[in-house]
Design a protein around this motif. Structure first.
Motif, mmCIF file in Angstrom:
data_model
loop_
_atom_site.group_PDB
_atom_site.id
_atom_site.type_symbol
_atom_site.label_atom_id
_atom_site.label_comp_id
_atom_site.label_asym_id
_atom_site.label_seq_id
_atom_site.Cartn_x
_atom_site.Cartn_y
_atom_site.Cartn_z
ATOM 1 N N HIS A 139 4.686 38.257 4.704
ATOM 2 C CA HIS A 139 4.404 36.890 5.126
ATOM 3 C C HIS A 139 3.659 36.160 4.017
ATOM 4 O O HIS A 139 3.019 36.780 3.167
ATOM 5 N N VAL A 140 3.793 34.862 4.021
ATOM 6 C CA VAL A 140 3.197 34.015 2.989
ATOM 7 C C VAL A 140 1.721 33.811 3.283
ATOM 8 O O VAL A 140 1.347 33.434 4.393
ATOM 9 N N THR A 141 0.879 34.057 2.277
ATOM 10 C CA THR A 141 -0.562 33.878 2.469
ATOM 11 C C THR A 141 -1.181 32.927 1.452
ATOM 12 O O THR A 141 -2.388 32.690 1.497
ATOM 13 N N ALA A 142 -0.375 32.381 0.536
ATOM 14 C CA ALA A 142 -0.886 31.388 -0.409
ATOM 15 C C ALA A 142 0.255 30.489 -0.857
ATOM 16 O O ALA A 142 1.381 30.955 -1.064
ATOM 17 N N THR A 143 -0.043 29.209 -1.000
ATOM 18 C CA THR A 143 0.944 28.246 -1.491
ATOM 19 C C THR A 143 0.280 27.291 -2.468
ATOM 20 O O THR A 143 -0.929 27.035 -2.408
ATOM 21 N N ALA A 144 1.087 26.741 -3.367
ATOM 22 C CA ALA A 144 0.645 25.661 -4.241
ATOM 23 C C ALA A 144 0.621 24.362 -3.436
ATOM 24 O O ALA A 144 1.180 24.288 -2.337
ATOM 25 N N PRO A 145 0.006 23.313 -3.959
ATOM 26 C CA PRO A 145 -0.020 22.034 -3.232
ATOM 27 C C PRO A 145 1.361 21.480 -2.903
ATOM 28 O O PRO A 145 1.511 20.710 -1.945
ATOM 29 N N ASP A 146 2.393 21.855 -3.664
ATOM 30 C CA ASP A 146 3.744 21.379 -3.373
ATOM 31 C C ASP A 146 4.519 22.323 -2.463
ATOM 32 O O ASP A 146 5.697 22.117 -2.207
ATOM 33 N N GLY A 147 3.869 23.377 -1.988
ATOM 34 C CA GLY A 147 4.504 24.294 -1.051
ATOM 35 C C GLY A 147 5.132 25.519 -1.672
ATOM 36 O O GLY A 147 5.589 26.416 -0.946
ATOM 37 N N VAL A 148 5.207 25.601 -3.004
ATOM 38 C CA VAL A 148 5.755 26.794 -3.650
ATOM 39 C C VAL A 148 4.909 28.007 -3.282
ATOM 40 O O VAL A 148 3.672 27.952 -3.298
ATOM 41 N N GLY A 203 -2.467 30.651 -21.887
ATOM 42 C CA GLY A 203 -2.122 31.438 -20.700
ATOM 43 C C GLY A 203 -3.274 31.954 -19.875
ATOM 44 O O GLY A 203 -3.083 32.320 -18.715
ATOM 45 N N ASP A 204 -4.495 32.002 -20.444
ATOM 46 C CA ASP A 204 -5.641 32.485 -19.674
ATOM 47 C C ASP A 204 -6.386 31.358 -18.967
ATOM 48 O O ASP A 204 -7.396 31.609 -18.298
ATOM 49 N N LEU A 205 -5.871 30.134 -19.103
ATOM 50 C CA LEU A 205 -6.546 28.980 -18.493
ATOM 51 C C LEU A 205 -5.837 28.564 -17.207
ATOM 52 O O LEU A 205 -4.611 28.522 -17.157
ATOM 53 N N PRO A 206 -6.595 28.217 -16.174
ATOM 54 C CA PRO A 206 -5.968 27.751 -14.929
ATOM 55 C C PRO A 206 -5.433 26.339 -15.092
ATOM 56 O O PRO A 206 -5.972 25.535 -15.861
ATOM 57 N N THR A 207 -4.349 26.043 -14.331
ATOM 58 C CA THR A 207 -3.750 24.710 -14.436
ATOM 59 C C THR A 207 -3.422 24.071 -13.096
ATOM 60 O O THR A 207 -3.183 22.868 -13.040
ATOM 61 N N HIS A 208 -3.347 24.846 -12.009
ATOM 62 C CA HIS A 208 -3.143 24.219 -10.705
ATOM 63 C C HIS A 208 -3.827 25.029 -9.618
ATOM 64 O O HIS A 208 -4.220 26.180 -9.822
ATOM 65 N N HIS A 209 -3.972 24.428 -8.451
ATOM 66 C CA HIS A 209 -4.680 25.064 -7.339
ATOM 67 C C HIS A 209 -3.703 25.772 -6.402
ATOM 68 O O HIS A 209 -2.507 25.466 -6.373
ATOM 69 N N VAL A 210 -4.227 26.723 -5.652
ATOM 70 C CA VAL A 210 -3.485 27.349 -4.555
ATOM 71 C C VAL A 210 -4.378 27.358 -3.322
ATOM 72 O O VAL A 210 -5.612 27.354 -3.420
ATOM 73 N N ASN A 211 -3.740 27.359 -2.156
ATOM 74 C CA ASN A 211 -4.443 27.369 -0.878
ATOM 75 C C ASN A 211 -4.067 28.632 -0.108
ATOM 76 O O ASN A 211 -2.891 29.017 -0.065
ATOM 77 N N PHE A 212 -5.062 29.283 0.505
ATOM 78 C CA PHE A 212 -4.853 30.541 1.206
ATOM 79 C C PHE A 212 -4.937 30.355 2.707
ATOM 80 O O PHE A 212 -5.698 29.512 3.209
ATOM 81 N N THR A 213 -4.146 31.143 3.443
ATOM 82 C CA THR A 213 -4.278 31.164 4.900
ATOM 83 C C THR A 213 -5.538 31.931 5.265
ATOM 84 O O THR A 213 -5.906 32.912 4.602
ATOM 85 N N SER A 214 -6.192 31.525 6.320
ATOM 86 C CA SER A 214 -7.542 32.002 6.611
ATOM 87 C C SER A 214 -7.616 33.486 6.917
ATOM 88 O O SER A 214 -8.619 34.139 6.624
ATOM 89 N N ALA A 215 -6.571 34.068 7.505
ATOM 90 C CA ALA A 215 -6.622 35.465 7.910
ATOM 91 C C ALA A 215 -6.160 36.425 6.813
ATOM 92 O O ALA A 215 -6.105 37.637 7.040
ATOM 93 N N ALA A 216 -5.861 35.919 5.636
ATOM 94 C CA ALA A 216 -5.276 36.744 4.584
ATOM 95 C C ALA A 216 -6.330 37.556 3.844
ATOM 96 O O ALA A 216 -7.482 37.147 3.702
ATOM 97 N N THR A 217 -5.911 38.717 3.343
ATOM 98 C CA THR A 217 -6.779 39.485 2.445
ATOM 99 C C THR A 217 -7.109 38.666 1.210
ATOM 100 O O THR A 217 -8.240 38.703 0.709
ATOM 101 N N ALA A 254 -7.569 35.561 1.026
ATOM 102 C CA ALA A 254 -8.623 34.604 1.370
ATOM 103 C C ALA A 254 -9.995 35.269 1.378
ATOM 104 O O ALA A 254 -11.000 34.629 1.050
ATOM 105 N N THR A 255 -10.054 36.547 1.747
ATOM 106 C CA THR A 255 -11.351 37.241 1.717
ATOM 107 C C THR A 255 -11.817 37.453 0.283
ATOM 108 O O THR A 255 -13.019 37.582 0.032
ATOM 109 N N ILE A 256 -10.881 37.485 -0.658
ATOM 110 C CA ILE A 256 -11.233 37.671 -2.065
ATOM 111 C C ILE A 256 -11.573 36.341 -2.731
ATOM 112 O O ILE A 256 -12.538 36.244 -3.493
ATOM 113 N N PHE A 257 -10.806 35.294 -2.421
ATOM 114 C CA PHE A 257 -10.930 34.019 -3.128
ATOM 115 C C PHE A 257 -11.612 32.924 -2.332
ATOM 116 O O PHE A 257 -12.078 31.948 -2.912
ATOM 117 N N GLY A 258 -11.636 33.033 -0.998
ATOM 118 C CA GLY A 258 -12.017 31.897 -0.182
ATOM 119 C C GLY A 258 -10.786 31.061 0.143
ATOM 120 O O GLY A 258 -9.653 31.506 -0.046
#
Length: 251
Positions: free
Chosen positions: A195-204, A154-168, A170-174
């Motif tokens: 509002h949505v500020t991060a999604t998985a590659p499949d849009g979740v 559970g402490d290991l990452p398994t998938h990526h997320v993408n952030f919208t540029s104006a989101a808080t 995004a200022t923390i993670f890039g």
């Protein structure tokens, strides 16, 4: 003084020979440790199983006792709260907790106090504000194509997320992050005021924030399990403490 960070309790449901431990309120140790390390003072709010009317009456008094609120992970959200009957894939729910949280969330927002929502916490937050959920991503979201209930530790990452540029976030993670994932429900219709500020590659949906300010931040993953090795995930807790300090300074 450290700001007081309230964590809504979950309940221990394993049968215990010691009656006082049955349904005892608890909060994940790693959330408490992360809050303390970030400069906050964590407290646990025990879930009231009184009637919703009683909980709503007491919500303002609860909110007066803390500077910020964490909504942690846990059981599935009762789908009848967003107008649906449970499908076979819906997991265990804890309706008394849902009915305790909804008025508390609304009172916290009305008071202008910061909220940090984690996994299921992001889902109940969305429901409390009028949004809906996928009861099960695999059964109901044809666009979901990656695994959101990881088999890895559970402490290991398994998938990526993408952030919208104006989101808080995004200022923390890039622009991107690599996160853990332990959920089968997700936000379906986003509530007004969010509002949505991060999604998985499949849009979740993986991250949400409040409109026009930074009062509310929610993530679908579990930063409390990653903060020791991931500075951005630790900074989510630092950010919450800083927001709580700013609010406390206004009093």
């Amino acid at each position: 003084m450290r700001p007081i960070i309230a964590i809504i309790g979950d309940q221990v449901h394993e049968v215990s020979p010691v009656i006082n431990m049955n349904n005892a309120d608890m909060a994940p140790n790693e959330i408490k440790r992360a809050v303390t390390l970030a400069g906050g003072l964590p407290i646990i709010l025990p879930v009231s199983e009184d009637s919703p009317a009683v909980t709503a009456e007491l919500a303002d008094q609860y909110v007066a006792g803390f500077d910020a609120l964490i909504l942690p992970g846990g059981f599935d959200v009762d789908p009848t709260l967003y107008g649906e009957e449970p499908i076979p894939e819906c997991g265990p729910t804890l309706r008394p907790k849902d009915l305790f949280e909804v008025p508390l969330i609304r009172a916290t927002i009305s008071a202008g106090k910061p909220i940090f929502a984690i996994c299921r916490g992001m889902q109940i937050l969305n429901v409390a504000l009028g949004g809906t959920l996928y009861q099960d991503i695999t059964a109901q979201d044809a666009e979901a194509t990656i695994k959101h209930e990881q088999s890895a530790r559970g402490d290991l990452p398994t998938h990526h997320v993408n952030f919208t540029s104006a989101a808080t976030l995004a200022t923390i993670f890039g622009p991107h992050a690599y996160v853990n994932s332990r959920h089968h429900q997700a936000i379906r219709q986003i509530a007004d005021g969010l509002h949505v500020t991060a999604t998985a590659p499949d849009g979740v949906i993986e991250g949400i924030e409040s409109d026009n300010d930074d009062q509310i931040i929610g993530v679908q993953w579990h930063p409390e399990n990653m903060y020791r090795e991931s500075e951005p995930n630790y900074n989510l807790f630092v950010n919450l403490v800083e927001r709580a300090q700013r609010f406390a300074a206004q009093d």
